[in-house]
Structure formats: C-alpha cells, structure tokens
Design a protein around this motif. Structure first.
Motif, short mmCIF file in Angstrom:
data_model
loop_
_atom_site.label_atom_id
_atom_site.label_comp_id
_atom_site.label_asym_id
_atom_site.label_seq_id
_atom_site.Cartn_x
_atom_site.Cartn_y
_atom_site.Cartn_z
N GLY A 203 41.51 36.10 22.64
CA GLY A 203 42.20 37.26 23.19
C GLY A 203 42.16 37.31 24.71
N PHE A 204 42.28 36.12 25.35
CA PHE A 204 42.22 36.06 26.80
C PHE A 204 43.55 36.43 27.44
CE2 PHE A 204 38.88 32.50 26.49
CZ PHE A 204 37.84 33.40 26.68
N VAL A 205 43.50 37.11 28.58
CA VAL A 205 44.70 37.26 29.41
C VAL A 205 44.99 35.91 30.06
CG1 VAL A 205 44.33 39.70 29.88
CG2 VAL A 205 43.36 37.99 31.44
N ASP A 206 46.23 35.69 30.53
CA ASP A 206 46.47 34.38 31.12
C ASP A 206 45.91 34.33 32.54
OD1 ASP A 206 48.38 34.91 33.15
OD2 ASP A 206 50.01 34.86 31.69
N ARG A 207 45.90 33.14 33.09
CA ARG A 207 45.18 32.95 34.34
C ARG A 207 45.80 33.72 35.51
NH1 ARG A 207 43.76 26.95 35.81
NH2 ARG A 207 41.79 27.37 34.79
N HIS A 208 47.14 33.80 35.53
CA HIS A 208 47.77 34.53 36.63
C HIS A 208 47.35 36.00 36.61
CE1 HIS A 208 50.80 35.02 39.82
NE2 HIS A 208 50.84 36.26 39.35
N VAL A 209 47.40 36.58 35.42
CA VAL A 209 46.99 37.98 35.27
C VAL A 209 45.52 38.15 35.66
CG1 VAL A 209 46.60 39.82 33.58
CG2 VAL A 209 48.71 38.46 33.50
N ALA A 210 44.70 37.21 35.20
CA ALA A 210 43.26 37.33 35.47
C ALA A 210 42.99 37.29 36.97
CB ALA A 210 42.51 36.21 34.76
N LEU A 211 43.60 36.32 37.66
CA LEU A 211 43.34 36.18 39.09
C LEU A 211 43.92 37.35 39.89
CD1 LEU A 211 43.77 32.35 39.71
CD2 LEU A 211 41.69 33.71 40.04
N SER A 212 44.97 38.00 39.35
CA SER A 212 45.53 39.16 40.06
C SER A 212 44.68 40.40 39.84
CB SER A 212 46.95 39.46 39.59
OG SER A 212 47.74 38.31 39.64
N THR A 213 44.36 40.66 38.57
CA THR A 213 43.74 41.96 38.28
C THR A 213 42.25 41.99 38.63
OG1 THR A 213 43.51 41.30 35.98
CG2 THR A 213 45.39 42.69 36.54
N ILE A 214 41.64 40.84 38.82
CA ILE A 214 40.24 40.88 39.25
C ILE A 214 40.18 41.48 40.67
CG2 ILE A 214 40.09 38.55 40.33
CD1 ILE A 214 37.38 39.66 38.03
N HIS A 215 41.24 41.23 41.45
CA HIS A 215 41.28 41.75 42.82
C HIS A 215 41.96 43.11 42.93
CE1 HIS A 215 39.88 38.00 44.66
NE2 HIS A 215 40.69 37.34 43.86
N PRO A 217 42.87 45.69 40.37
CA PRO A 217 42.97 46.35 39.06
C PRO A 217 43.56 47.75 39.18
CG PRO A 217 40.72 46.47 39.86
CD PRO A 217 41.48 45.68 40.88
N GLU A 218 44.25 48.16 38.10
CA GLU A 218 44.72 49.53 38.00
C GLU A 218 43.67 50.38 37.30
OE1 GLU A 218 47.67 51.15 38.81
OE2 GLU A 218 48.09 49.40 40.07
N GLU A 222 40.84 46.61 33.15
CA GLU A 222 41.51 45.37 33.56
C GLU A 222 40.52 44.41 34.22
OE1 GLU A 222 46.00 47.07 34.46
OE2 GLU A 222 44.86 46.09 36.06
N VAL A 223 39.59 44.97 34.96
CA VAL A 223 38.55 44.13 35.57
C VAL A 223 37.79 43.39 34.48
CG1 VAL A 223 36.39 44.12 36.88
CG2 VAL A 223 38.28 45.60 37.60
N ALA A 224 37.44 44.13 33.45
CA ALA A 224 36.65 43.54 32.37
C ALA A 224 37.39 42.37 31.71
CB ALA A 224 36.30 44.61 31.34
N GLU A 225 38.70 42.58 31.46
CA GLU A 225 39.49 41.53 30.82
C GLU A 225 39.65 40.31 31.73
OE1 GLU A 225 40.48 41.11 27.65
OE2 GLU A 225 39.15 42.85 27.46
N ALA A 226 39.90 40.56 33.00
CA ALA A 226 40.06 39.47 33.96
C ALA A 226 38.76 38.67 34.06
CB ALA A 226 40.44 40.02 35.33
N ARG A 227 37.69 39.40 34.13
CA ARG A 227 36.39 38.78 34.27
C ARG A 227 36.08 37.89 33.06
NH1 ARG A 227 31.48 39.12 33.04
NH2 ARG A 227 29.96 38.42 34.57
N ARG A 228 36.39 38.42 31.88
CA ARG A 228 36.11 37.68 30.65
C ARG A 228 36.80 36.31 30.70
NH1 ARG A 228 37.11 37.83 25.25
NH2 ARG A 228 39.15 38.83 25.39
#
Ligand code: ADP
Ligand code: MG
Length: 716
Positions: A203-215, A217-218, A222-228
C-alpha cells in the motif's frame, strides 16, 4: 545538459540518477555562497536536496496562544525570545532562563545544565516550544521544552529542516528551494522503479508523491505515508545490494569442511571450573554446524561485555585443530593480544593433539603470540612453525596479516572487537587460508549492535548472539559526578574501595585525536592525582606510547594487586580482565560515545564484589547529556545501542568513514525494524525473479548508496 522542466512532455520521468546529475546551482537563488553552505550539510545535487528531509513538522493548527495556557497542559507555543540569561548555581551547574512572548502574552522558559541554549536562542529569535506548562513562583513556565527555530515560515504544516551547528542555510530557505525543485519536476514526474505488485502489496504511495509530501504535506497523515515509502526505499537499496553480493559470493567461494571429533573441545569443557551458559552452548553449536559445511563461514558473534565470547572462540579454534587445521585469533591492541595469549594458554595448558611425527601419536597443543614486539629469533621460530603447521593457535595483533606470516593450514580465523579493524584487513587474513579453501571467519564484537542493525550492516554475515551473562555477576552502579562536590565524593569512593582491598581504573579524557596530546593529558592527570586525591594509593600509568615491556609490567603489577589504581587512556577499553577492580572513573565522560563508555564500564563488575562506575564532568551538548543519562539508566548493552542509534540519527551504520554521509536519512533501525526484514524479503524475491525492474532498482541502489557505500558493503 539535463534540465528538470521542459515545455514538451515526451521526456521520460526523472530517475534518481537524473536528479543526482543536477547540481543545486540550477535552482534560483543558489549562488556560490549558498552553494557552499548547502554543501556543508551534504547537499550538492537536486537529489541531495530532495533527500534532505525535515527533522520535524510543526502542525500549526495545534498552536496555542500563550494567554490560553493552563498549568499541566502539554502545549505548542509559537513566539519570539524577548530576554535570555545564564546563571551558575550551586554545584557548578548552570541554568538558562528565557522569556518567550506571542501576541497574547509571555511565558518563562528554563533550561537546566544546557549552557549552549544561551547561544542558540539570542533575543529576537522566533521559536516554537513544545512542552509541559508548570507553575514557577506564581507564573507560567516551561522547563526544558523541545525547541525549534523556524524563522519566518508560514503554512499549516511547517517542515523544520536540520540546522547545522555553524549555521548556513535557514530552515525556511531550504523549504523554498525544495518547493522550486518540486515545482520544476512536476511536468516529467519522478520515476518509480518499484514494481506495481510490490507497491500494492504494501500500500505504498508512489515515489513522486512520497518525495513531494514529505516536504509539503497538507496533513500529518501524508507525512506518515510518505515516510513509510521512503524508509522502505532506503532499507531496500541496502538489502538489494547485500543480497546480490551474497549470491555472488556463494557462487564462487570454496571453504574448508572441518572434521571435528570433540576430543579437544570436550576436554576443555571438562576442565573448566564452571559449566557453559546455555547461550554459549547454543552459539558453539551454530558455529560447529557452519564449520562442517564446505562453504566458508562468515559469522558475527555478538555478546555484551563479559558474556564469555573468548571461550566460544577458543572452542571454535579447537574444533579446527581437531581436524588438523590451525586457528588464528586477532586482537586490536597489543595489550589485548597479550592478554588473550595468556588466557588461552592457561585454558589449554596440558591438552594434546594427534601427531604422526611423535612416538606417542600425540604432542602438546601449541599456542603462540605474534605482535610487533616479538622480534629476532623468537619471531623467526614462530613464523617457521606457523608455516609448517606446528603452531596450532596463533594469537596476535595486526602483525598476523603481514606478508611474512604464512599458515600451513589455517582453518579458523577469529577477529576480536571488530570495530577496530578495517574491512580490508579482515579480507587479507581470510586469504591466508590453504590453497584449496578459505578459512572460516568468526568476528566477535562486544559493541552491541541491535539485531536489526546487524542485519543491515553485516547483511551478508550470519549472526550469533550471546544474550546471557555467566551467573554470579553483580550489577554495576553508575553515577554522574558534576562539579567539585560530587567529584570529591567520587575520589572518596575510590579511596574507600582501595582500603577494602579493591582496585580502580581512572580513564582520562580524550583531549584531541593526536596521540601525543592524549599522552600528555594522562601524564598530567597522573601527577595531579598522585599529588592530591590519591596521594596515599599506589597509582600506575598506562598509555599507548609506552614500550610493550613497560605496558606488560604495569598490567602485570595491576593484575597482581601491586597497584591500587590504574590511570590510563582508552587502551584499557577492550578485554582487560581484572576481577578485583571494582571502581571505574571516566573523566570528561561526555567526550566518549555510548558504546565506548559501555566498553570502559565493562572493565569492572567482573568479580563477586559490587562495582561502580563514575561518569565525571559536565556535558556541553544536549546529546552529551542524554548519552550520560542513558549510561546511568541502563547496563544493558543492547538497550544502550538502540539509544545510541537514536541519538546519532543512525547516520553511521555503514561505518566510520561514512560519518555524516548519505547512509540512512529517514529509516530508524529502532522503530522501523520490521521494514528491514520486509526489504530483505522483497530484495530476495525480485532478484530471484530477475525481471526487468531489477536493473533499474540496482541502479537506484547504487545512486542512493553512493560509490563509497557500495564499495564498503562489498568489502565487508
Ligand atoms: P567477553 O570477551 O565476552 O567480554 P570473556 O570471554 O572475557 O567475556 O569472559 C569474561 C569472564 O567470564 C572470564 O573471566 C571468563 O573466564 C568467564 N566466563 C566465561 N564463560 C563463563 C561461564 N559459562 N561461567 C562462568 N564464567 C564464565
Ligand atoms: Mg573479550
């Protein structure tokens, strides 16, 4: 030259390698000065920048105006430092107090024994405080809250970037640069080489989403998902490389299939005055099972200080000797090699090995010592007899890996206290095996590495854990001595222990990396103590610059009880075993790391008498304080290792050289332990399938790990 953004869309998504090829200079507002500042925090490329993750996120929707605070609340406050003072209080301690105000009111803040706070928070600094509100003489205060300097960043969720000590790039500036990099990558998007099946399974988000939302987040979710996702990527790249190497090695290496008959190992157990712990029995079985197999053993033996690793190592070497092979035991220092030699000799005295050259079909088992201090005819004799196979067990230092040393039939290599050895040195020793096979290698370490970390660093080694101390040990009481009052109590305890017939160590601060300075400091301390606190005691001196004969003489005198106190540098860190020594004083303790302090402390508590350890001196950083408190709170090496990883941000698991380099950014071997296992399983699965994703994933791993790390993992 590649650019991030383009008007047309046919360009493929950006790979990590593409992002690593773009210097941060391509971003607006990055001139030479900012470039230098960024490079100080390890940011050279756009990829580095995107991987320069926030240290924390401040959820401003949860901000509390100061006027609303109530005693007992856990709250977050955003304000400005109005006033800051530093005072000394009783016992040579310091207190820093500040007033922080927002539009609604003000709050007082105090920090105990953290003098650096005065420099960190000059008047006018915008800060975020997290902490518990209490009442101090009628007004609201926070005592030692968590503090962040956020600058003028706005938004619902504000990322806080790590700040380097020497300043350079403010958190808000990093945020602006990251925003630009993300905006300009939006058209092409960042590629995701992880197969869909795996992404869906976890259930991972894709890499583009992860790298965007870690910085950016709304929401904190979202931070948690990106981090995972990003944590997985970090651990996965290491595992992929390790599994690949393990496969490669298994396909090519030929080892020694030992044929132990139990005669020597059995005889040793019979003559011990105690029985093996069940952990020792289990680990010896694990080693024997490896030894009889034709593949070389690569095993890490991990056990806390005093767990009885030496005995396990001796059993492994004896098993090799039973089948006609030789054992080598390599120690990091001369003192330790000499001590091992004495210890092993005493253990094995009188044992005999089968021999066809002797009239009685047997000859005494032979243990020799080889260090640089062994010279002349002795050295020649030992070298000759090692070559001919007459030396059964050779104990030594780095001298063992010199060219002149050839073994007749080296079958088992034991390396003690691995953290002092370079990986290259380990490889050379391994190459000294017989022509038709590599010897088995057992690496012993008392530097406790949590199992998950071991899986990562020594991912291609099998791990045995001695998780049980021999019975009858008394726990060590650890205390801190800060300021003159507590230090005199400490020296009084040393004198009292000596008056009861016990002995003590005093370890001197590491002033500088330079050995000569270290020697000077230990000399000065010796003079000061013998002229003052320890004027009545017999005090010896031990440091690395002494000639071997002098070192020997001092150690023997201490062992024999002819010295009461040993003032030393960290040469006593490993292996020194004097059960009558019950007090350990570590001066300027905050200069040492957790692992080293734990090692030093392990020199006491080896006998039946109650032991204590004093950590002297004030810490000058928050981490230093936390390290010393951790030592006071726990004597469990595994627990301490985890605290250590936590405090260091785990930036160094790939070894000393990589300090502060890429390594793990986000993953925590403590909290993400099960991800290590998942990453390993996925790495194995994908390498077995050998699909087209593998090439791209390996390339990703190479970029993420960097050339240096890949090389390090390879040599290990
Ligand atoms: P380590 O190298 O793991 O720090 P050592 O091998 O030096 O520990 O052992 C510490 C001490 O414990 C030594 O004096 C050793 O003789 C003793 N020892 C080892 N195994 C046992 C055991 N099973 N029972 C009692 N004492 C033991
Ligand atoms: Mg040891």
């Amino acid at each position: 030259m590649t650019t991030i953004d383009t008007a047309e869309t046919p360009d493929p998504p950006l790979t990590l390698r593409d992002l690593a090829a773009l210097e941060v200079g391509v971003l607006k507002g990055v001139g030479p000065k900012r470039k230098t500042a960024l490079s100080k925090v390890g940011v050279h490329t756009v990829l580095d920048l995107l991987r320069y993750y926030p240290r924390r996120w401040i959820d401003r929707t949860r901000e509390e105006p100061i006027a609303n605070l109530r005693v007992g609340d856990e709250a977050m406050v955003v304000g400005t430092v109005r006033r800051i003072d530093q005072r000394r209080i009783r016992g040579n301690r310091t207190i820093v107090t500040a007033t922080v105000a927002d539009a609604s009111g003000s709050l007082s803040v105090s920090f105990f024994n953290q003098p650096w706070r005065a420099r960190q928070l000059p008047e006018g600094t915008p800060v975020v405080l997290f902490g518990k509100v209490d009442n101090y003489r009628g007004s609201l205060q926070m005592s030692s809250p968590v503090v962040d300097r956020i600058g003028d960043q706005t938004g619902k969720i504000v990322p806080v970037y790590p700040q380097s000590e020497k300043g350079g790039v403010a958190s808000g500036d990093v945020a602006r640069l990251v925003a630009e990099a993300l905006r300009r990558s939006a058209a092409r998007q960042i590629a995701d080489p992880l197969p869909d099946t795996i992404r869906r399974r976890f259930g991972f988000v894709d890499r583009h989403v992860a790298l965007s939302t870690i910085h950016e987040p709304e929401a904190m979710s979202e931070v948690a998902e990106a981090r995972r996702r990003l944590v997985f990527d970090e651990l996965f790249s290491i595992q992929l490389e390790l599994v690949r190497q393990q496969r490669e090695r298994q396909a090519t290496e030929v080892g020694v299939a030992h044929a132990p008959n139990g005669r020597l190992t059995g005889a040793l157990v019979d003559r011990l005055g105690f029985s093996l712990t069940s952990a020792q029995e289990r680990v010896i079985d694990e080693i024997l099972a490896d030894m009889v197999r034709p593949h070389p053993m690569h095993r890490l033996l991990q056990g806390d200080v005093g767990a009885g690793k030496t005995l396990v190592a001796v059993q492994a070497m004896l098993a090799a000797v039973e089948g006609g092979f030789q054992g080598a035991l390599m120690a990091p220092t001369e003192v330790l090699a000499e001590q091992h030699h004495l210890g092993v000799r005493a253990l094995l005295d009188g044992l005999e090995v089968d021999s066809d050259t002797s009239l009685f079909g047997a000859r005494p088992l032979r243990v020799e010592l080889l260090t640089n201090a062994v010279t002349g005819a002795d050295r020649r004799r030992i070298l000759d007899d090692t070559r001919s196979g007459e030396v059964d067990i050779l104990v030594g230092t780095h001298a063992l890996i010199q060219d002149a040393v050839t073994f007749g039939a080296l079958g088992m290599v034991v390396i003690d206290e691995q953290h002092r050895f370079g990986v290259e040195q380990r490889a050379i020793l391994r190459d000294k095996g017989p022509d038709d096979g590599e010897p088995d290698v057992l690496v012993m370490t008392a530097t406790p590495i949590p199992r998950t970390a071991a899986m990562t660093v020594y991912g291609d080694l099998d791990v045995s854990v001695l998780d049980e101390l021999p019975p009858g040990r008394t726990p060590i009481v650890t205390r801190r001595a800060q300021g003159p009052d507590e230090e005199s109590a400490m020296w009084a305890e040393v004198r009292e222990a000596v008056s009861e017939g016990r002995q003590a160590y005093v370890v001197c601060p590491l002033i500088d990396l330079s050995e000569s300075l270290e020697v000077r400091s230990v000399l000065e301390m010796h003079d000061e103590l013998t002229g003052g606190e320890l004027a009545e005691q017999r005090v010896g001196l031990l440091h690395g610059r002494l000639a071997s004969a002098d070192k020997d003489a001092v150690m023997s005198a201490f062992r024999a009880g002819d010295l009461d106190v040993l003032v030393a540098t960290t040469v006593i860190e490993v292996g020194v075993d004097v059960p009558n020594a019950t007090v350990m004083v570590i001066l300027d303790a905050a200069r040492f790391g957790i692992a080293q302090l734990h090692q030093l402390r392990g020199r006491v508590g080896r006998g039946a008498h109650a032991s204590s350890c004093w950590l002297a001196g004030e810490a000058t950083t928050e981490d230093g304080d936390a390290r010393l408190d951790a030592l006071v709170a726990s004597t469990d090496g595994f627990e301490l290792a985890e605290v250590d990883l936590e405090l260091r941000g785990e930036g160094t698991i790939l070894g000393e050289r990589q300090k502060g380099r890429s390594d793990l950014r986000l993953a925590s071997l403590r909290t993400d332990r099960e991800v290590v296992g998942q990453a390993r399983a996925v790495a194995t699965e994908l390498l077995d399938e050998g699909g087209e994703a593998v090439g791209r994933l390996l390339d990703d791993a190479a970029v993420l790990l960097g050339a240096e790390e890949t090389e390090y993992l390879r040599k290990n």
